[in-house]
Each structure stands twice: as structure tokens, then as C-alpha cells.
Design a protein around this motif. Structure first.
Motif, PDB file in Angstrom:
ATOM      1  N   LYS A  23     -33.414  46.722   8.513  1.00 20.77           N
ATOM      2  CA  LYS A  23     -31.759  46.555   9.355  1.00 20.77           C
ATOM      3  C   LYS A  23     -31.683  45.069   9.459  1.00 20.77           C
ATOM      4  O   LYS A  23     -30.697  44.955   9.772  1.00 20.77           O
ATOM      5  N   GLY A  24     -32.243  44.175   8.940  1.00 23.20           N
ATOM      6  CA  GLY A  24     -31.454  42.929   8.680  1.00 23.20           C
ATOM      7  C   GLY A  24     -31.785  41.613   9.967  1.00 23.20           C
ATOM      8  O   GLY A  24     -30.904  40.834   9.970  1.00 23.20           O
ATOM      9  N   VAL A  25     -32.436  42.887  10.869  1.00 18.07           N
ATOM     10  CA  VAL A  25     -32.395  41.607  12.535  1.00 18.07           C
ATOM     11  C   VAL A  25     -33.537  40.809  12.831  1.00 18.07           C
ATOM     12  O   VAL A  25     -33.878  40.192  13.858  1.00 18.07           O
ATOM     13  N   THR A  51     -33.836  43.501  24.438  1.00 17.93           N
ATOM     14  CA  THR A  51     -33.273  43.443  25.344  1.00 17.93           C
ATOM     15  C   THR A  51     -31.819  44.806  25.238  1.00 17.93           C
ATOM     16  O   THR A  51     -31.257  44.817  25.597  1.00 17.93           O
ATOM     17  N   LEU A  52     -30.935  43.765  23.854  1.00 15.47           N
ATOM     18  CA  LEU A  52     -29.675  44.856  23.690  1.00 15.47           C
ATOM     19  C   LEU A  52     -29.736  45.945  22.837  1.00 15.47           C
ATOM     20  O   LEU A  52     -29.022  47.591  23.532  1.00 15.47           O
ATOM     21  N   GLY A  56     -28.569  49.803  25.253  1.00 12.97           N
ATOM     22  CA  GLY A  56     -27.780  50.753  23.961  1.00 12.97           C
ATOM     23  C   GLY A  56     -26.882  50.716  23.991  1.00 12.97           C
ATOM     24  O   GLY A  56     -26.264  51.036  22.688  1.00 12.97           O
ATOM     25  N   LEU A  57     -27.092  49.153  23.137  1.00 10.93           N
ATOM     26  CA  LEU A  57     -26.656  48.973  22.277  1.00 10.93           C
ATOM     27  C   LEU A  57     -27.295  49.603  20.654  1.00 10.93           C
ATOM     28  O   LEU A  57     -28.901  49.073  20.760  1.00 10.93           O
ATOM     29  N   GLY A  58     -26.615  50.071  19.502  1.00 14.66           N
ATOM     30  CA  GLY A  58     -26.795  50.035  18.615  1.00 14.66           C
ATOM     31  C   GLY A  58     -27.388  48.719  17.530  1.00 14.66           C
ATOM     32  O   GLY A  58     -27.542  47.742  17.734  1.00 14.66           O
ATOM     33  N   MET A  59     -27.928  49.368  16.731  1.00 16.76           N
ATOM     34  CA  MET A  59     -28.768  48.259  15.456  1.00 16.76           C
ATOM     35  C   MET A  59     -27.619  47.338  14.593  1.00 16.76           C
ATOM     36  O   MET A  59     -27.795  46.007  14.884  1.00 16.76           O
ATOM     37  N   GLU A  86     -17.427  46.981  24.400  1.00 17.29           N
ATOM     38  CA  GLU A  86     -18.689  48.130  24.377  1.00 17.29           C
ATOM     39  C   GLU A  86     -19.050  48.567  25.363  1.00 17.29           C
ATOM     40  O   GLU A  86     -19.621  49.640  25.360  1.00 17.29           O
ATOM     41  N   HIS A  87     -18.593  47.551  26.724  1.00 23.41           N
ATOM     42  CA  HIS A  87     -19.036  48.252  27.853  1.00 23.41           C
ATOM     43  C   HIS A  87     -18.078  49.242  28.011  1.00 23.41           C
ATOM     44  O   HIS A  87     -18.337  49.962  28.903  1.00 23.41           O
ATOM     45  N   ARG A  88     -16.757  49.143  27.600  1.00 22.40           N
ATOM     46  CA  ARG A  88     -15.608  50.032  27.720  1.00 22.40           C
ATOM     47  C   ARG A  88     -15.716  51.251  27.332  1.00 22.40           C
ATOM     48  O   ARG A  88     -15.638  52.316  27.988  1.00 22.40           O
ATOM     49  N   ARG A  89     -16.090  51.706  25.856  1.00 18.87           N
ATOM     50  CA  ARG A  89     -16.825  52.469  25.353  1.00 18.87           C
ATOM     51  C   ARG A  89     -17.265  53.594  26.241  1.00 18.87           C
ATOM     52  O   ARG A  89     -17.435  54.560  26.429  1.00 18.87           O
ATOM     53  N   ILE A  90     -18.705  52.143  27.056  1.00 16.83           N
ATOM     54  CA  ILE A  90     -20.607  53.486  27.232  1.00 16.83           C
ATOM     55  C   ILE A  90     -19.353  53.510  29.117  1.00 16.83           C
ATOM     56  O   ILE A  90     -19.282  55.183  29.838  1.00 16.83           O
ATOM     57  N   SER A  91     -18.348  52.775  29.138  1.00 13.73           N
ATOM     58  CA  SER A  91     -17.509  53.567  30.892  1.00 13.73           C
ATOM     59  C   SER A  91     -17.169  55.013  30.577  1.00 13.73           C
ATOM     60  O   SER A  91     -16.671  55.358  31.670  1.00 13.73           O
ATOM     61  N   ASP A  92     -16.116  54.120  29.375  1.00 15.53           N
ATOM     62  CA  ASP A  92     -15.393  55.587  29.161  1.00 15.53           C
ATOM     63  C   ASP A  92     -16.029  56.754  29.214  1.00 15.53           C
ATOM     64  O   ASP A  92     -16.214  58.470  29.508  1.00 15.53           O
ATOM     65  N   ASP A  93     -17.798  56.325  28.148  1.00 13.09           N
ATOM     66  CA  ASP A  93     -18.488  58.138  27.845  1.00 13.09           C
ATOM     67  C   ASP A  93     -19.117  58.123  29.528  1.00 13.09           C
ATOM     68  O   ASP A  93     -19.118  59.956  29.664  1.00 13.09           O
TER      69      ASP A  93
END
Length: 115
Positions: A23-25, A51-52, A56-59, A86-93
Motif C-alpha cells: 500500500k506504500g505506507v 495507531t492510525l 478507524g482511518l483507512g489505509m 474524518e472526525h466529522r464523517r465518523i461523528s455523522d455515521d
């Protein structure tokens, strides 16, 4: 160090480390015979990746955030806006799931349990 030693030092499987590379990380050097060679700093990088991902962060986003890191700790100033989004997206979910659960609670409250 070779991939097995990195796996031992980080507690992450060899398979996961290969996936991170795919994945290049994670970007190990290679010997002329093709063996992966990792630096001591890769131990810290793998910890950051873990940690990331645990947050809940994607690759793909993990790769973006890793570009903001330096040193011993997560230095995220350059990626703050992306993390806030990303925090807002997760909060909305979460809000949507709470609403859905409330609807199900209402349905269950009006339905008789089988005898």
C-alpha cells in the motif's frame, strides 16, 4: 533489519508488513538479492500505522497522515483539516446509527414479544 525482526519488534505479522509495503505506507530498502531491509525508524513508523488504523482511518488516509509525521510522536499540524473532516464523517455515521437504533427501539416497543 529483515522483515521477521521488524515483525518481532513491532508485534505486527510479516503478512501485515508486506501489505503495508504493498500500500506504500512502508518503504523498505532491498538487498541485491531482494530481501527487505528496514531501518530502526520503521519500528516507530509501524507503531504510527497501527495507531492510525486503530483510530478507524483507512489505509489511503493513513498514507496521507504519515506524510505529516516526524520524530517520536505524531505531528499532525499539516493534516489537521483532513483529520477534522474524518472526525466529522465518523461523528455523522455515529449520529445516523443512534437515530436508526432509536427507530428500532420504537418498533420493538410497539411489537409484542412472542410467548
Amino acid at each position: 533489519m529483515k522483515i521477521g525482526e521488524l515483525a518481532d519488534r513491532t508485534g505486527v505479522s510479516v503478512r501485515a508488513l508486506r501489505y503495508y509495503e504493498e500500500k506504500g505506507v512502508l518503504r523498505p530498502d532491498r538487498t541485491p538479492s531482494g530481501y527487505r531491509i528496514f531501518a530502526d525508524s520503521d519500528v516507530r513508523r509501524v507503531a504510527h500505522i497501527q495507531t492510525l488504523l486503530a483510530a478507524g482511518l483507512g489505509m489511503d488516509l493513513t498514507g496521507e497522515i504519515l506524510s505529516c509525521l516526524s520524530g517520536e510522536s505524531l505531528l499532525l499540524d499539516g493534516c489537521r483539516a483532513r483529520l477534522e473532516a474524518e472526525h466529522r464523517r465518523i461523528s455523522d455515521d455515529i449520529d445516523q446509527l443512534v437515530h436508526t437504533r432509536s427507530l428500532l427501539d420504537d418498533l420493538l416497543a410497539t411489537t409484542r414479544a412472542p410467548r
